[in-house]
Design a protein around this motif. Structure first.
Motif, short mmCIF file in Angstrom:
data_model
loop_
_atom_site.label_atom_id
_atom_site.label_comp_id
_atom_site.label_asym_id
_atom_site.label_seq_id
_atom_site.Cartn_x
_atom_site.Cartn_y
_atom_site.Cartn_z
N THR A 194 17.72 -13.14 1.70
CA THR A 194 19.17 -13.25 1.49
C THR A 194 19.93 -12.04 2.00
O THR A 194 21.11 -12.15 2.32
CB THR A 194 19.48 -13.44 0.00
OG1 THR A 194 18.89 -12.38 -0.75
CG2 THR A 194 18.91 -14.77 -0.50
N MET B 241 17.34 -17.42 5.60
CA MET B 241 17.70 -17.83 4.25
C MET B 241 16.83 -18.98 3.77
O MET B 241 16.53 -19.08 2.58
CB MET B 241 19.18 -18.20 4.20
CG MET B 241 20.10 -17.00 4.47
SD MET B 241 21.85 -17.35 4.21
CE MET B 241 21.92 -17.44 2.42
N ASP B 242 16.40 -19.86 4.68
CA ASP B 242 15.49 -20.94 4.30
C ASP B 242 14.17 -20.40 3.74
O ASP B 242 13.50 -21.07 2.97
CB ASP B 242 15.17 -21.83 5.51
CG ASP B 242 16.30 -22.81 5.79
OD1 ASP B 242 17.20 -22.94 4.95
OD2 ASP B 242 16.28 -23.44 6.87
N LEU C 13 20.43 -9.99 4.95
CA LEU C 13 20.07 -10.11 6.36
C LEU C 13 19.84 -8.77 7.04
O LEU C 13 19.06 -8.67 7.98
CB LEU C 13 21.14 -10.91 7.10
CG LEU C 13 21.32 -12.35 6.58
CD1 LEU C 13 22.37 -13.07 7.40
CD2 LEU C 13 20.01 -13.11 6.63
N THR D 180 20.16 -16.53 10.87
CA THR D 180 20.62 -16.50 9.48
C THR D 180 20.10 -17.69 8.69
O THR D 180 19.56 -17.54 7.59
CB THR D 180 22.15 -16.47 9.41
OG1 THR D 180 22.63 -15.29 10.07
CG2 THR D 180 22.63 -16.48 7.98
N SER D 181 20.22 -18.88 9.24
CA SER D 181 19.79 -20.08 8.51
C SER D 181 18.28 -20.09 8.30
O SER D 181 17.79 -20.47 7.24
CB SER D 181 20.24 -21.34 9.24
OG SER D 181 19.61 -21.45 10.51
#
Length: 325
Positions: free
Chosen positions: A274, A269-270, A276, A265-266
């Motif tokens: 957005t 999003m990086d 997922l 997830t991180s």
């Protein structure tokens, strides 16, 4: 090398780099499905890179920098160039990297000519002698076959053998240059190549800020219509798709080489993903596995899949992404 699968099919690819004698290097790329990728000749000094179809069954839609590869053609590029390659089916693409001084010395020794009638600049060798082309492919294939069979490591310990292999390759290139018709890139095509290089530079430089289409147009000083035309011709996709797949490629690299404990997830999003659920489905379509599976393999530890991963495409695949040598 940055690979961008273009089809929603199981994908398997290989990239190789083989060092020969006389500072000659062989590069090759193979994929079992349509793919777009870019590769940089990251060598110091003046070097020439010759691209050619690695087998006799040319894909009529395969192209390097928008120039279609033919079975009797060698496409030349220069040191520092970033070339964009695309195929519409499975295809081998080979390349030979030769220092300019080595090439000139071989040309003088083998042909008795101090220099070529046409200076070696970016261009395409057309109507090349088919026998000479077949001989080059044969020499090239023998070396690549040894690499794939795991025998090149032993062969590479023999300086005489690698020098002999390098001599055979450079002889094949010189004969093609001496007998073929060298066509120089038109100015419009050279300008388009420079624009594509600028587009890629902007995307690379802005990796932390996730460049958008408007910023891309402003940075390249080109209209969206022009950028769309260039990317579609070079990479076979829209500008939006190209940006998205470049971001997806960065996600994959981050998953394959985690520098710290991270979650899917991180990382997603990086890189601007957005939603997922859609991200996981898109990733699996492109690389044949869930992003959590990629991360698990890379870290050697169990990673709990985000809830969004569970509802994704159920197709399984043994595909792997193109590896950089």
């Amino acid at each position: 090398m940055d690979s961008l699968p273009t089809g929603h099919v199981d994908f398997l690819g290989k990239a190789r780099l083989v060092e020969l004698g006389h500072n000659i290097a062989l590069q090759s790329a193979w994929a079992n499905a349509p793919v777009s990728f870019r590769t940089e000749l990251a060598s110091v000094g003046g070097n020439s890179l010759f691209f050619f179809v690695g087998n006799n069954a040319a894909d009529p839609q395969s192209a390097v920098d928008g120039i279609h590869l033919r079975t009797n053609a060698v496409l030349m590029r220069r040191s520092g160039d970033v070339s964009n390659l695309k195929t519409s089916s499975a295809l081998d693409i080979g390349a030979v990297c030769i220092p300019d001084l080595t090439l000139q010395r071989a040309l003088s020794a083998l042909t008795g000519k101090e220099k070529m009638a046409t200076p070696l600049v970016r261009g395409m060798l057309r109507n090349a002698d088919m026998v000479q082309m077949a001989n080059l492919r044969c020499r090239y294939s023998d070396i690549i076959s040894m690499v794939d069979a795991g025998r090149w490591g032993t062969a590479a310990n023999s300086r005489a053998l690698t020098d002999f292999a390098g001599d055979g390759i450079i002889t094949g290139i010189v004969k093609l240059l001496d007998t073929g018709d060298l066509k120089i890139d038109h100015l419009a095509h050279r300008l388009q190549t420079a624009s594509m290089r600028r587009i890629d530079q902007l995307i690379d430089e802005d990796s932390d800020c996730l460049i958008g289409l408007q910023e891309l147009c402003e940075g390249a000083r080109l209209s969206l219509r022009t950028i769309e035309s260039i990317i579609r011709r070079r990479m076979g996709m829209t500008a939006h798709s190209y940006l998205q797949r470049r971001r997806l490629s960065r996600v994959r690299q981050a998953l394959l080489t985690p520098r710290e404990i991270r979650t899917v997830t991180s990382i997603a999003m990086d890189h601007g993903f957005t939603h997922l659920g859609r991200f996981s489905a898109f990733y699996r379509q492109m690389y044949g596995e869930l992003p959590s599976e990629t991360l698990r393999k890379a870290t050697g530890r169990l990673i709990s899949s985000p809830p969004h991963d569970k509802g994704c495409v159920s197709r399984t695949s043994s595909a792997e992404s193109m590896k950089t040598s």
